[in-house]
Structure formats: C-alpha cells, structure tokens
Design a protein around this motif. Structure first.
Motif, PDB file in Angstrom:
ATOM      1  N   GLU A   1      -6.234  48.995 -29.838  1.00 13.46           N
ATOM      2  CA  GLU A   1      -5.139  48.144 -29.368  1.00 13.46           C
ATOM      3  C   GLU A   1      -5.666  46.865 -28.728  1.00 13.46           C
ATOM      4  O   GLU A   1      -5.102  45.780 -28.923  1.00 13.46           O
ATOM      5  CB  GLU A   1      -4.257  48.917 -28.377  1.00 13.46           C
ATOM      6  CG  GLU A   1      -3.396  49.972 -29.018  1.00 13.46           C
ATOM      7  CD  GLU A   1      -2.364  49.381 -29.968  1.00 13.46           C
ATOM      8  OE1 GLU A   1      -1.520  48.581 -29.512  1.00 13.46           O
ATOM      9  OE2 GLU A   1      -2.392  49.725 -31.162  1.00 13.46           O
TER      10      GLU A   1
ATOM     11  N   GLY B   1      -7.297  44.677 -31.686  1.00 12.66           N
ATOM     12  CA  GLY B   1      -6.261  44.216 -32.600  1.00 12.66           C
ATOM     13  C   GLY B   1      -5.383  43.140 -31.970  1.00 12.66           C
ATOM     14  O   GLY B   1      -5.079  42.121 -32.601  1.00 12.66           O
ATOM     15  N   THR B   2      -4.976  43.352 -30.717  1.00 11.77           N
ATOM     16  CA  THR B   2      -4.144  42.356 -30.042  1.00 11.77           C
ATOM     17  C   THR B   2      -4.933  41.083 -29.774  1.00 11.77           C
ATOM     18  O   THR B   2      -4.393  39.968 -29.893  1.00 11.77           O
ATOM     19  CB  THR B   2      -3.584  42.921 -28.721  1.00 11.77           C
ATOM     20  OG1 THR B   2      -3.006  44.202 -28.950  1.00 11.77           O
ATOM     21  CG2 THR B   2      -2.522  42.000 -28.151  1.00 11.77           C
TER      22      THR B   2
ATOM     23  N   LEU C   1      -7.414  39.831 -31.600  1.00 13.55           N
ATOM     24  CA  LEU C   1      -7.535  39.095 -32.860  1.00 13.55           C
ATOM     25  C   LEU C   1      -6.205  38.478 -33.277  1.00 13.55           C
ATOM     26  O   LEU C   1      -6.174  37.378 -33.841  1.00 13.55           O
ATOM     27  CB  LEU C   1      -8.070  40.020 -33.954  1.00 13.55           C
ATOM     28  CG  LEU C   1      -9.536  40.438 -33.789  1.00 13.55           C
ATOM     29  CD1 LEU C   1      -9.911  41.481 -34.836  1.00 13.55           C
ATOM     30  CD2 LEU C   1     -10.461  39.222 -33.890  1.00 13.55           C
ATOM     31  N   LEU C   2      -5.110  39.174 -32.998  1.00 18.09           N
ATOM     32  CA  LEU C   2      -3.797  38.612 -33.295  1.00 18.09           C
ATOM     33  C   LEU C   2      -3.566  37.324 -32.506  1.00 18.09           C
ATOM     34  O   LEU C   2      -3.136  36.304 -33.058  1.00 18.09           O
ATOM     35  CB  LEU C   2      -2.711  39.637 -32.975  1.00 18.09           C
ATOM     36  CG  LEU C   2      -1.267  39.152 -33.113  1.00 18.09           C
ATOM     37  CD1 LEU C   2      -0.972  38.708 -34.537  1.00 18.09           C
ATOM     38  CD2 LEU C   2      -0.298  40.250 -32.675  1.00 18.09           C
TER      39      LEU C   2
ATOM     40  N   THR D   1      -5.629  34.445 -33.643  1.00 23.05           N
ATOM     41  CA  THR D   1      -5.041  33.868 -34.856  1.00 23.05           C
ATOM     42  C   THR D   1      -3.862  32.960 -34.523  1.00 23.05           C
ATOM     43  O   THR D   1      -3.762  31.838 -35.034  1.00 23.05           O
ATOM     44  CB  THR D   1      -4.578  34.985 -35.806  1.00 23.05           C
ATOM     45  OG1 THR D   1      -5.683  35.815 -36.138  1.00 23.05           O
ATOM     46  CG2 THR D   1      -3.978  34.405 -37.072  1.00 23.05           C
TER      47      THR D   1
ATOM     48  N   ALA E   1      -2.911  37.803 -40.743  1.00 26.69           N
ATOM     49  CA  ALA E   1      -3.685  38.578 -39.780  1.00 26.69           C
ATOM     50  C   ALA E   1      -2.987  39.892 -39.442  1.00 26.69           C
ATOM     51  O   ALA E   1      -3.621  40.950 -39.351  1.00 26.69           O
ATOM     52  CB  ALA E   1      -3.922  37.754 -38.514  1.00 26.69           C
TER      53      ALA E   1
ATOM     54  N   LEU F   1      -4.622  43.622 -39.872  1.00 29.81           N
ATOM     55  CA  LEU F   1      -4.846  44.355 -38.620  1.00 29.81           C
ATOM     56  C   LEU F   1      -4.059  45.667 -38.604  1.00 29.81           C
ATOM     57  O   LEU F   1      -4.586  46.709 -38.190  1.00 29.81           O
ATOM     58  CB  LEU F   1      -4.458  43.488 -37.425  1.00 29.81           C
ATOM     59  CG  LEU F   1      -5.374  42.288 -37.142  1.00 29.81           C
ATOM     60  CD1 LEU F   1      -4.767  41.392 -36.077  1.00 29.81           C
ATOM     61  CD2 LEU F   1      -6.766  42.756 -36.721  1.00 29.81           C
TER      62      LEU F   1
ATOM     63  N   PHE G   1      -5.929  49.242 -38.395  1.00 33.88           N
ATOM     64  CA  PHE G   1      -5.878  49.947 -37.113  1.00 33.88           C
ATOM     65  C   PHE G   1      -4.778  51.000 -37.025  1.00 33.88           C
ATOM     66  O   PHE G   1      -4.791  51.823 -36.103  1.00 33.88           O
ATOM     67  CB  PHE G   1      -5.712  48.949 -35.969  1.00 33.88           C
ATOM     68  CG  PHE G   1      -6.964  48.184 -35.631  1.00 33.88           C
ATOM     69  CD1 PHE G   1      -8.112  48.844 -35.215  1.00 33.88           C
ATOM     70  CD2 PHE G   1      -7.009  46.806 -35.737  1.00 33.88           C
ATOM     71  CE1 PHE G   1      -9.266  48.151 -34.898  1.00 33.88           C
ATOM     72  CE2 PHE G   1      -8.157  46.100 -35.428  1.00 33.88           C
ATOM     73  CZ  PHE G   1      -9.297  46.768 -35.011  1.00 33.88           C
TER      74      PHE G   1
ATOM     75  N   ALA H   1      -1.423  50.859 -34.420  1.00 34.21           N
ATOM     76  CA  ALA H   1      -1.385  49.395 -34.555  1.00 34.21           C
ATOM     77  C   ALA H   1      -0.109  48.818 -33.956  1.00 34.21           C
ATOM     78  O   ALA H   1       0.614  48.069 -34.611  1.00 34.21           O
ATOM     79  CB  ALA H   1      -1.543  48.980 -36.017  1.00 34.21           C
TER      80      ALA H   1
ATOM     81  N   PHE I   1       0.114  46.816 -30.977  1.00 38.61           N
ATOM     82  CA  PHE I   1      -0.195  45.448 -30.535  1.00 38.61           C
ATOM     83  C   PHE I   1       0.985  44.810 -29.811  1.00 38.61           C
ATOM     84  O   PHE I   1       1.067  43.586 -29.716  1.00 38.61           O
ATOM     85  CB  PHE I   1      -0.594  44.554 -31.719  1.00 38.61           C
ATOM     86  CG  PHE I   1      -1.595  45.145 -32.660  1.00 38.61           C
ATOM     87  CD1 PHE I   1      -2.649  45.931 -32.202  1.00 38.61           C
ATOM     88  CD2 PHE I   1      -1.488  44.926 -34.028  1.00 38.61           C
ATOM     89  CE1 PHE I   1      -3.568  46.489 -33.079  1.00 38.61           C
ATOM     90  CE2 PHE I   1      -2.407  45.473 -34.905  1.00 38.61           C
ATOM     91  CZ  PHE I   1      -3.445  46.253 -34.437  1.00 38.61           C
TER      92      PHE I   1
END
Length: 215
Positions: A7, A10-11, A13-14, A17, A47, A51, A55, A61, A63
């Motif tokens: 989490e 993933g968050t 990278l989000l 982006t 993205a 993701l 994940f 996933a 996020f």
C-alpha cells in the motif's frame, strides 16, 4: 507487513505519477491547460492499471482510504489492519509527492495555492468517489480480471467529466496540498474535498450493498 508495504509503495508511485505528469505536462504544453490535463489523466490511468494489476494479490491495491474503510465496514478485510492501511496510504502519498518534486528539482515540500473551493467542485468529488466505488464493486463481481482496467479507465474519464478533476481519494488530496504545481490543492480546501469524498463513498457503499449480492 507485505500488505502495508504494498500500500505504501503503490500509493507513492501513484502520487509520483499524478504530480510528476502534471509538472512534465506544464513544462511541455506551452500554457495549454487542456493538453496538460490530458497528459495527467492518461499517465494516471496507465499507472493505476499496472499498480492495481501487480499489487492486488498482495494488499488488494486499495491505495485509497475510502476503499479501505468500505472494505473494513463490509468485513472483507480484518478491521485491525485498517489503521495500518490508512497510515501506509497517507505516508506513501506524501512520499510520492516529495519524490516527484525531487525528480524535477523543485522544493521537496511546498504549500499549494491552487484554489478548489466551489460547490460544483465539491459535488464533483461526491460524484467521482461514488463512481469509483461503483466501478470497483460491480466490475470485481462481473469480471474480476478486468477490474484494474475498469478502474483505470474510469479515473481517466472522471478527470474530464467531473468539475474537480476527480481526486476521489483523501490520501491523494492531503498529499497534493503539499505541491504547488498543476496537481495541487490549497490546504484550506482539503477538508471540504475529503468530506465530499467520504460522503460519496458512503453513498456508493450503501447503494452497492443493496444492488449487488453479498461477497
């Protein structure tokens, strides 16, 4: 710990982006806000797809605190894990903003001056979050393998059809208040956005609980 790490990363990278594509778009679009928004939407949707695909088997996933709150309310995740999910998502979102700023040589922590305070934008957040959970709930039952694509495509569309450009995520909203870039939101406007998102999520959860069979 694997769930919480997924989490967080993933968050992060989000948000990297969302903020990074906004910065890149502004630097290349020569002042054309429509081009910047298009680049921002496409990058975010792409993205999100990869993701969630990667994940989901680890953490679900989410996020997104709204998604985690609904999943815990429906007892589809252990409620004892909820606080750690929220911490991981918020910390990851803040880390993603700092990462985006670092990549583009900007001040790592900023205070956004981007005003987003109209009633229409608040209604846009209710609609965006309602639609997000509706897509998650329906696609995960009808075609589970297509859920990453469904969520990503919805977010790309919601960037354009909602007045708020579809934040639909309290962790994202809070983190974007620390970026005075295209993706930013003024700190004073954050509580209203988060309240709208929680309201939209609650409405969607109640609606889908009656619309769909029990998971």
């Amino acid at each position: 710990m694997k769930r919480f790490a997924a989490e967080f990363v993933g968050t992060a990278l989000l948000l990297a982006t969302v903020v990074g594509s906004g910065i890149m778009g502004e630097s290349l679009a020569a002042g054309n806000a429509a081009v910047v928004l298009l680049a921002n939407a496409i990058a975010t949707g792409a993205a999100l797809y990869v993701l969630i695909l990667g994940f989901a088997p680890i953490s679900g996933a989410h996020f997104n605190p709204v998604v985690s709150l609904i999943e815990a309310a429906f007892r589809r995740m252990p409620r004892a894990q909820l606080p750690w999910y929220l911490v991981a998502q918020i910390a990851g979102a803040l880390a993603g903003v700092v990462l985006a700023h670092a990549m583009f040589g900007l001040d790592l922590v900023q205070h956004s001056q981007h005003v987003r305070a109209t009633h229409g934008e608040l209604l846009g957040e209710v609609v965006a979050t309602f639609g997000l959970w509706l897509v998650i709930a329906t696609s995960s039952r009808a075609h589970p393998a297509a859920t990453p694509a469904a969520v990503a495509l919805y977010i790309v569309a919601a960037y354009w059809f909602t007045s708020s450009t579809s934040f639909a995520n309290p962790a994202v909203t809070l983190a974007r208040s620390f970026s005075d870039t295209f993706a930013g939101i003024r700190g004073a406007d954050v509580p209203g956005f988060i309240a709208a998102q929680l309201g939209g999520g609650a409405l969607a959860a109640g609606f889908t609980a009656r619309l769909l069979p029990k998971a």
